[in-house]
Design a protein around this motif. Structure first.
Motif, PDB file in Angstrom:
ATOM      1  N   ALA A 163     -21.145 -28.826  -8.658  1.00  0.00           N
ATOM      2  CA  ALA A 163     -22.408 -28.344  -9.216  1.00  0.00           C
ATOM      3  C   ALA A 163     -22.318 -28.396 -10.739  1.00  0.00           C
ATOM      4  O   ALA A 163     -21.256 -28.659 -11.318  1.00  0.00           O
ATOM      5  CB  ALA A 163     -22.661 -26.914  -8.736  1.00  0.00           C
ATOM      6  N   ARG A 164     -23.464 -28.133 -11.395  1.00  0.00           N
ATOM      7  CA  ARG A 164     -23.508 -28.250 -12.862  1.00  0.00           C
ATOM      8  C   ARG A 164     -22.477 -27.354 -13.551  1.00  0.00           C
ATOM      9  O   ARG A 164     -21.946 -27.711 -14.597  1.00  0.00           O
ATOM     10  CB  ARG A 164     -24.910 -27.889 -13.360  1.00  0.00           C
ATOM     11  N   ASP A 165     -22.229 -26.198 -12.994  1.00  0.00           N
ATOM     12  CA  ASP A 165     -21.310 -25.249 -13.634  1.00  0.00           C
ATOM     13  C   ASP A 165     -19.856 -25.449 -13.212  1.00  0.00           C
ATOM     14  O   ASP A 165     -18.972 -24.738 -13.690  1.00  0.00           O
ATOM     15  CB  ASP A 165     -21.739 -23.816 -13.320  1.00  0.00           C
ATOM     16  N   ASP A 166     -19.595 -26.391 -12.307  1.00  0.00           N
ATOM     17  CA  ASP A 166     -18.224 -26.639 -11.841  1.00  0.00           C
ATOM     18  C   ASP A 166     -17.475 -27.534 -12.816  1.00  0.00           C
ATOM     19  O   ASP A 166     -18.072 -28.363 -13.514  1.00  0.00           O
ATOM     20  CB  ASP A 166     -18.236 -27.337 -10.472  1.00  0.00           C
ATOM     21  N   LYS A 167     -16.166 -27.386 -12.824  1.00  0.00           N
ATOM     22  CA  LYS A 167     -15.333 -28.384 -13.483  1.00  0.00           C
ATOM     23  C   LYS A 167     -15.313 -29.617 -12.574  1.00  0.00           C
ATOM     24  O   LYS A 167     -15.096 -29.504 -11.376  1.00  0.00           O
ATOM     25  CB  LYS A 167     -13.910 -27.847 -13.676  1.00  0.00           C
ATOM     26  N   ARG A 203     -15.661 -22.413  -1.530  1.00  0.00           N
ATOM     27  CA  ARG A 203     -17.111 -22.369  -1.386  1.00  0.00           C
ATOM     28  C   ARG A 203     -17.547 -22.661   0.054  1.00  0.00           C
ATOM     29  O   ARG A 203     -18.606 -22.226   0.494  1.00  0.00           O
ATOM     30  CB  ARG A 203     -17.751 -23.384  -2.345  1.00  0.00           C
TER      31      ARG A 203
END
Length: 383
Positions: free
Chosen positions: A53-57, A124
């Motif tokens: 996702a956008r906030d994942d590394k 997740r």
């Protein structure tokens, strides 16, 4: 140009390239250093996919491996020239005809992306599937009306940072069941109810735990639960023994460690701290005749305190710990100041890689000491 370069014309190949900087780059590029495992995957025709996702590394996945993507700096400037010819391409068709070609640099880089093989980030997966846990066919309509999301394999691959093969392994570890193409967990109490039907049938028929008839089991229980649940649970807890009954039907053996582990969890989940001796007795009494309980079966789901009076045991699942190794180490040393290797191993093992085993991770993130000949690990920043 040859003169400025202090070269002789005879030293120059027929095609000479003059390299120029441009005022602006034609496109935005990222340089990625390719791991040999990724090269092999590409040569085999595999898809290579960035996931997260956008906030994942970011991670990069082949069909069976996951790589963390990190930015690295280089002291040398890396120049990107899309049409640059290498030496073997500069001979030209006619050795006597000299050509001068212009090449433009479309990017100058001081950083690049490098890949590091890591364990898949599967935490997740459980949180995605828990809201839609299967609680029985009679509750399915209410669940679907609630608008809860159900996930196919493709949906999960978009959300979970893991290769397809690793995702499949994670689903198996969670005991997930595929129902109408959607992956579902069995709600814990429902799971226990289904397993109890199965174990009670074994007991009532006095079947040996190594000689369980598949067809007779199915026939006896098919009215109590959906067939897909029955078959799922049966194959979760049984394996083929290699023997057959008088009619040629295959016989199955109950998986001792898996069955004992789940029944221990049934006892430990609601109990808080449990007197160890009382627990051991209750646990052995709860498993089918022919199975033997062993504390080793509880690695990663329970902790004991053998110095307490009386000795105690409590539920402490590895799956509730952070995926980041330093965060996990911090939590573990808040729970207990000192750990032996055997105690901490189940809580670190899933974070190991091909290059870093449990010992290597502990050497990096913990402090070792010897007390009365026993090696213990404690916080690097502890007293």
């Amino acid at each position: 140009m040859i003169k400025h370069a202090k070269l002789e014309e005879k030293d120059i190949k027929p095609i000479t390239q003059a390299i120029y900087f441009t005022n602006r780059t034609e496109e935005d590029y990222k340089l990625l250093e390719i791991n040999p495992l990724v090269i092999s995957a590409l040569k085999e025709g595999q898809k290579v996919v960035f996931r997260g996702a956008r906030d994942d590394k970011a991670v990069l996945c082949t069909e069976d491996k996951t790589f963390e993507v990190k930015e690295a700096e280089t002291s040398n400037s890396l120049l990107l020239l899309p049409e640059l010819k290498l030496a073997e391409d500069c001979k030209g068709d006619d050795e006597d005809v000299r050509q001068l070609e212009e090449r433009k640099i479309v990017g100058v880089f001081h950083t690049y992306l490098e890949l590091r093989l890591i364990k898949p980030r599967l935490r997740r997966l459980k949180s995605l599937l828990e809201p839609s846990s299967y609680r029985g066919s009679e509750l399915e309509a209410d669940l679907l009306e609630s608008g809860v999301r159900l996930y196919t394999t493709v949906d999960l691959l978009r959300e979970v940072q893991a290769s397809e093969q690793e995702l499949t392994g994670g689903l198996e570890d969670l005991g997930a069941c595929c129902i109408d193409g959607k992956w579902r967990l069995l709600e814990f109490d429902y799971h226990f109810r289904v397993l109890s039907y199965f174990l009670n049938l074994i007991d009532s028929n006095s079947w040996n735990v190594s000689s369980i008839p598949y067809r007779e089991t199915i026939d006896n229980l098919q009215d109590l639960m959906p067939m897909y649940i029955l078959e799922h649970v049966f194959h979760q807890y049984c394996e083929m023994s290699g023997d057959r009954d008088d009619e040629g039907e295959p016989l199955y053996s109950l998986l001792e460690d898996k069955t004992c582990r789940f029944l221990a969890e049934v006892l430990l989940r609601p109990a808080g701290r449990f007197n160890l001796q009382d627990f051991l007795q209750a646990w052995q009494d709860s498993v089918p005749e022919g199975l033997q309980t062993d504390l080793k079966q509880l690695d990663g789901i329970a902790l004991t305190d053998l110095n307490a009076r009386p000795q105690v045991i409590w539920f402490f699942p590895e799956t509730d710990l952070p995926e980041d190794i330093q965060e996990r180490i911090n939590v573990l040393f808040e729970i207990r100041d000192k750990w032996t290797l055997d105690q901490i191993h189940p809580y670190i093992e899933k974070l190991t890689t091909e290059k870093q085993n449990v010992n290597a991770l502990l050497t990096k993130h913990a402090r070792a000491s010897n007390i009365n000949g026993v090696r213990y690990y404690s916080s690097r920043h502890g007293k």
